[in-house]
Design a protein around this motif. Structure first.
Motif, PDB file in Angstrom:
ATOM      1  N   ALA A 187       0.859  -1.183   0.000  1.00 45.92           N
ATOM      2  CA  ALA A 187       0.000   0.000   0.000  1.00 45.92           C
ATOM      3  C   ALA A 187       0.891   1.227   0.000  1.00 45.92           C
ATOM      4  O   ALA A 187       2.103   1.134   0.114  1.00 45.92           O
ATOM      5  CB  ALA A 187      -0.918  -0.002   1.221  1.00 45.92           C
ATOM      6  N   GLY A 188       0.267   2.388  -0.127  1.00 45.80           N
ATOM      7  CA  GLY A 188       1.023   3.633  -0.076  1.00 45.80           C
ATOM      8  C   GLY A 188       0.969   4.380  -1.385  1.00 45.80           C
ATOM      9  O   GLY A 188       0.237   4.011  -2.313  1.00 45.80           O
ATOM     10  N   ARG A 189       1.767   5.432  -1.480  1.00 46.78           N
ATOM     11  CA  ARG A 189       1.751   6.275  -2.662  1.00 46.78           C
ATOM     12  C   ARG A 189       3.108   6.924  -2.831  1.00 46.78           C
ATOM     13  O   ARG A 189       3.904   7.015  -1.883  1.00 46.78           O
ATOM     14  CB  ARG A 189       0.683   7.361  -2.532  1.00 46.78           C
ATOM     15  N   VAL A 190       3.368   7.371  -4.031  1.00 48.60           N
ATOM     16  CA  VAL A 190       4.543   8.185  -4.326  1.00 48.60           C
ATOM     17  C   VAL A 190       4.052   9.401  -5.097  1.00 48.60           C
ATOM     18  O   VAL A 190       3.417   9.260  -6.152  1.00 48.60           O
ATOM     19  CB  VAL A 190       5.595   7.432  -5.153  1.00 48.60           C
ATOM     20  N   ARG A 191       4.332  10.589  -4.571  1.00 53.08           N
ATOM     21  CA  ARG A 191       3.927  11.838  -5.224  1.00 53.08           C
ATOM     22  C   ARG A 191       5.158  12.429  -5.900  1.00 53.08           C
ATOM     23  O   ARG A 191       6.169  12.683  -5.253  1.00 53.08           O
ATOM     24  CB  ARG A 191       3.354  12.804  -4.190  1.00 53.08           C
ATOM     25  N   ILE A 192       5.054  12.637  -7.210  1.00 57.18           N
ATOM     26  CA  ILE A 192       6.204  13.001  -8.028  1.00 57.18           C
ATOM     27  C   ILE A 192       5.940  14.324  -8.721  1.00 57.18           C
ATOM     28  O   ILE A 192       4.886  14.517  -9.336  1.00 57.18           O
ATOM     29  CB  ILE A 192       6.481  11.917  -9.089  1.00 57.18           C
ATOM     30  N   ALA A 193       6.895  15.230  -8.653  1.00 54.19           N
ATOM     31  CA  ALA A 193       6.850  16.478  -9.421  1.00 54.19           C
ATOM     32  C   ALA A 193       8.006  16.460 -10.413  1.00 54.19           C
ATOM     33  O   ALA A 193       9.130  16.092 -10.058  1.00 54.19           O
ATOM     34  CB  ALA A 193       6.955  17.694  -8.501  1.00 54.19           C
ATOM     35  N   ALA A 194       7.730  16.835 -11.649  1.00 56.92           N
ATOM     36  CA  ALA A 194       8.775  16.832 -12.672  1.00 56.92           C
ATOM     37  C   ALA A 194       8.437  17.855 -13.740  1.00 56.92           C
ATOM     38  O   ALA A 194       7.271  18.174 -13.962  1.00 56.92           O
ATOM     39  CB  ALA A 194       8.923  15.439 -13.295  1.00 56.92           C
ATOM     40  N   PHE A 195       9.472  18.349 -14.426  1.00 57.86           N
ATOM     41  CA  PHE A 195       9.241  19.283 -15.525  1.00 57.86           C
ATOM     42  C   PHE A 195       8.659  18.520 -16.718  1.00 57.86           C
ATOM     43  O   PHE A 195       8.731  17.286 -16.803  1.00 57.86           O
ATOM     44  CB  PHE A 195      10.519  20.024 -15.885  1.00 57.86           C
ATOM     45  N   THR A 196       8.074  19.245 -17.662  1.00 56.62           N
ATOM     46  CA  THR A 196       7.213  18.655 -18.682  1.00 56.62           C
ATOM     47  C   THR A 196       7.881  17.554 -19.487  1.00 56.62           C
ATOM     48  O   THR A 196       7.325  16.463 -19.654  1.00 56.62           O
ATOM     49  CB  THR A 196       6.706  19.750 -19.638  1.00 56.62           C
ATOM     50  N   SER A 197       9.090  17.792 -20.020  1.00 55.10           N
ATOM     51  CA  SER A 197       9.704  16.783 -20.876  1.00 55.10           C
ATOM     52  C   SER A 197      10.119  15.551 -20.089  1.00 55.10           C
ATOM     53  O   SER A 197      10.130  14.438 -20.626  1.00 55.10           O
ATOM     54  CB  SER A 197      10.894  17.371 -21.650  1.00 55.10           C
ATOM     55  N   ALA A 198      10.445  15.710 -18.806  1.00 58.35           N
ATOM     56  CA  ALA A 198      10.735  14.543 -17.969  1.00 58.35           C
ATOM     57  C   ALA A 198       9.476  13.722 -17.754  1.00 58.35           C
ATOM     58  O   ALA A 198       9.504  12.484 -17.776  1.00 58.35           O
ATOM     59  CB  ALA A 198      11.331  14.974 -16.632  1.00 58.35           C
ATOM     60  N   LEU A 199       8.346  14.414 -17.556  1.00 58.59           N
ATOM     61  CA  LEU A 199       7.075  13.710 -17.389  1.00 58.59           C
ATOM     62  C   LEU A 199       6.688  12.936 -18.646  1.00 58.59           C
ATOM     63  O   LEU A 199       6.104  11.849 -18.568  1.00 58.59           O
ATOM     64  CB  LEU A 199       5.962  14.700 -17.043  1.00 58.59           C
ATOM     65  N   SER A 200       7.017  13.464 -19.807  1.00 60.42           N
ATOM     66  CA  SER A 200       6.595  12.815 -21.048  1.00 60.42           C
ATOM     67  C   SER A 200       7.578  11.747 -21.510  1.00 60.42           C
ATOM     68  O   SER A 200       7.185  10.806 -22.206  1.00 60.42           O
ATOM     69  CB  SER A 200       6.415  13.859 -22.158  1.00 60.42           C
ATOM     70  N   ALA A 219      13.440  17.412 -24.447  1.00 62.35           N
ATOM     71  CA  ALA A 219      12.340  18.108 -25.123  1.00 62.35           C
ATOM     72  C   ALA A 219      12.238  17.662 -26.577  1.00 62.35           C
ATOM     73  O   ALA A 219      11.135  17.481 -27.103  1.00 62.35           O
ATOM     74  CB  ALA A 219      12.548  19.620 -25.036  1.00 62.35           C
ATOM     75  N   LEU A 220      13.385  17.438 -27.227  1.00 60.47           N
ATOM     76  CA  LEU A 220      13.368  16.972 -28.614  1.00 60.47           C
ATOM     77  C   LEU A 220      12.843  15.549 -28.718  1.00 60.47           C
ATOM     78  O   LEU A 220      12.193  15.187 -29.698  1.00 60.47           O
ATOM     79  CB  LEU A 220      14.780  17.045 -29.204  1.00 60.47           C
ATOM     80  N   ARG A 221      13.114  14.735 -27.692  1.00 63.13           N
ATOM     81  CA  ARG A 221      12.599  13.364 -27.696  1.00 63.13           C
ATOM     82  C   ARG A 221      11.078  13.352 -27.546  1.00 63.13           C
ATOM     83  O   ARG A 221      10.406  12.457 -28.057  1.00 63.13           O
ATOM     84  CB  ARG A 221      13.250  12.554 -26.578  1.00 63.13           C
ATOM     85  N   SER A 222      10.537  14.341 -26.873  1.00 58.68           N
ATOM     86  CA  SER A 222       9.089  14.386 -26.705  1.00 58.68           C
ATOM     87  C   SER A 222       8.392  14.990 -27.925  1.00 58.68           C
ATOM     88  O   SER A 222       7.235  14.676 -28.201  1.00 58.68           O
ATOM     89  CB  SER A 222       8.713  15.180 -25.448  1.00 58.68           C
ATOM     90  N   HIS A 223       9.116  15.851 -28.679  1.00 61.07           N
ATOM     91  CA  HIS A 223       8.527  16.446 -29.885  1.00 61.07           C
ATOM     92  C   HIS A 223       9.644  16.962 -30.780  1.00 61.07           C
ATOM     93  O   HIS A 223      10.509  17.720 -30.332  1.00 61.07           O
ATOM     94  CB  HIS A 223       7.590  17.603 -29.538  1.00 61.07           C
ATOM     95  N   HIS A 224       9.658  16.530 -32.040  1.00 65.38           N
ATOM     96  CA  HIS A 224      10.627  17.016 -33.027  1.00 65.38           C
ATOM     97  C   HIS A 224       9.875  17.284 -34.325  1.00 65.38           C
ATOM     98  O   HIS A 224       9.459  16.363 -35.021  1.00 65.38           O
ATOM     99  CB  HIS A 224      11.747  15.995 -33.251  1.00 65.38           C
ATOM    100  N   ALA A 225       9.684  18.552 -34.635  1.00 66.55           N
ATOM    101  CA  ALA A 225       8.876  18.953 -35.795  1.00 66.55           C
ATOM    102  C   ALA A 225       9.636  18.726 -37.098  1.00 66.55           C
ATOM    103  O   ALA A 225      10.871  18.830 -37.161  1.00 66.55           O
ATOM    104  CB  ALA A 225       8.483  20.421 -35.671  1.00 66.55           C
TER     105      ALA A 225
END
Length: 285
Positions: free
Chosen positions: A91-104, A239-245
């Motif tokens: 049981a339990g939880r882990v609360r994680i904060a991360a910048f956008t590209s790390a989250l993606s 950031a490029l790994r999450s989106h490269h136009a």
């Protein structure tokens, strides 16, 4: 002895701006919230609120205690989750904060690995800039943060940093093999005034100050402007790994940012937090 319930009430009033909103958030009646505030003032001997028109606002003493209340509540909630997690990680939880590209890019494979190994652990994810994430960590709102630095991080207010990876920085334009010096006279695309320090520092290290004509913190918008030939910008590899136009050419620069896992307090980390850190590290191999 301060009562944790009354501290939660004060924190809710501070967060929501009124007794009515705090009562709704806590599922209390308004008289109950007012009673808890009055009892807290009696316990502390300090005036914590004052009337303003039909509402109330916190005094300086109230604001100070509300800030500390958030920290205390966060630690109590974290302790509760840690104790639950210690029972065999059932049981339990882990609360994680991360910048956008790390989250993606970084978090999803780690979260999938965590779910496979420990399906009963809840994961709570928050998108937050490293400065905000670090404060959330200090306040006990999250259990770990994924942050970046462009220089060596040192312990700060009890925060511990564990190295995860180096993230290369790229120059984005329409032509391959370009350097910062090649674009000293180009039009630049950069983030807001709070988020452009790194690109300005890189350019100044190359001997010029960039002429910034377009401002956006959105990597999709930045790359769309580059693809349209309206300017150049820099962007980290995650950031490029999450989106490269299409039409955007990335040339690696001699700069890196360090990605770290940040936790708060003395080791060891709670079992559930340690398990997620292990999952995050294993998925970067």
């Amino acid at each position: 002895m301060l009562d944790i319930v009354r501290l939660r009430v004060l924190a809710a009033v501070a967060a929501h701006g009124s007794v009515t909103a705090a009562a709704q958030a806590l599922h209390y009646s308004q008289p109950s919230v007012s009673h808890h505030l009055a009892r807290l003032e009696a316990e502390t001997g300090a005036r914590l609120t004052q009337r303003v028109g039909r509402g109330i606002r916190l005094t300086a003493e109230g604001e100070l205690l509300a800030k500390r209340a958030n920290e205390i509540i966060g630690r109590v909630d974290a302790a509760s989750a840690e104790l639950s997690a210690m029972v065999g990680l059932q049981a339990g939880r882990v609360r994680i904060a991360a910048f956008t590209s790390a989250l993606s890019v970084l978090v999803p494979p780690a979260a999938a690995a965590m779910r496979e190994l420990h399906p009963n652990i809840e994961l709570h994810l928050t998108d937050a800039h490293p400065v905000v994430a670090s404060q959330q960590l200090r306040d006990g709102e999250v259990d770990l943060a994924i942050v970046f630095h462009y220089d060596d991080a040192t312990p700060d207010d009890g925060i511990r940093y564990s190295y995860l990876l180096d993230d290369p920085v790229y120059l984005l334009g329409k032509e391959p093999g370009r350097t910062l010096e090649d674009d000293r006279d180009s039009t630049w695309i950069a983030g807001c005034v709070n988020c452009r320090a790194e690109v300005v520092d890189m350019c100044q290290a190359a001997g010029f100050t960039p002429r910034i004509a377009y401002v956006s913190d959105d990597i999709i918008v930045k790359q769309a402007l580059v693809a349209a030939g309206l300017g150049v910008t820099t962007m980290p590899g995650l950031a490029l790994r999450s989106h490269h136009a299409d039409g955007v050419v990335a040339s690696e620069l001699p700069f890196r940012r360090r990605i770290s896992i940040a936790t708060f307090g003395e080791p060891p980390d709670p079992p559930a937090t340690a398990a997620f850190i292990a999952a995050l590290s294993s998925t970067q191999g």
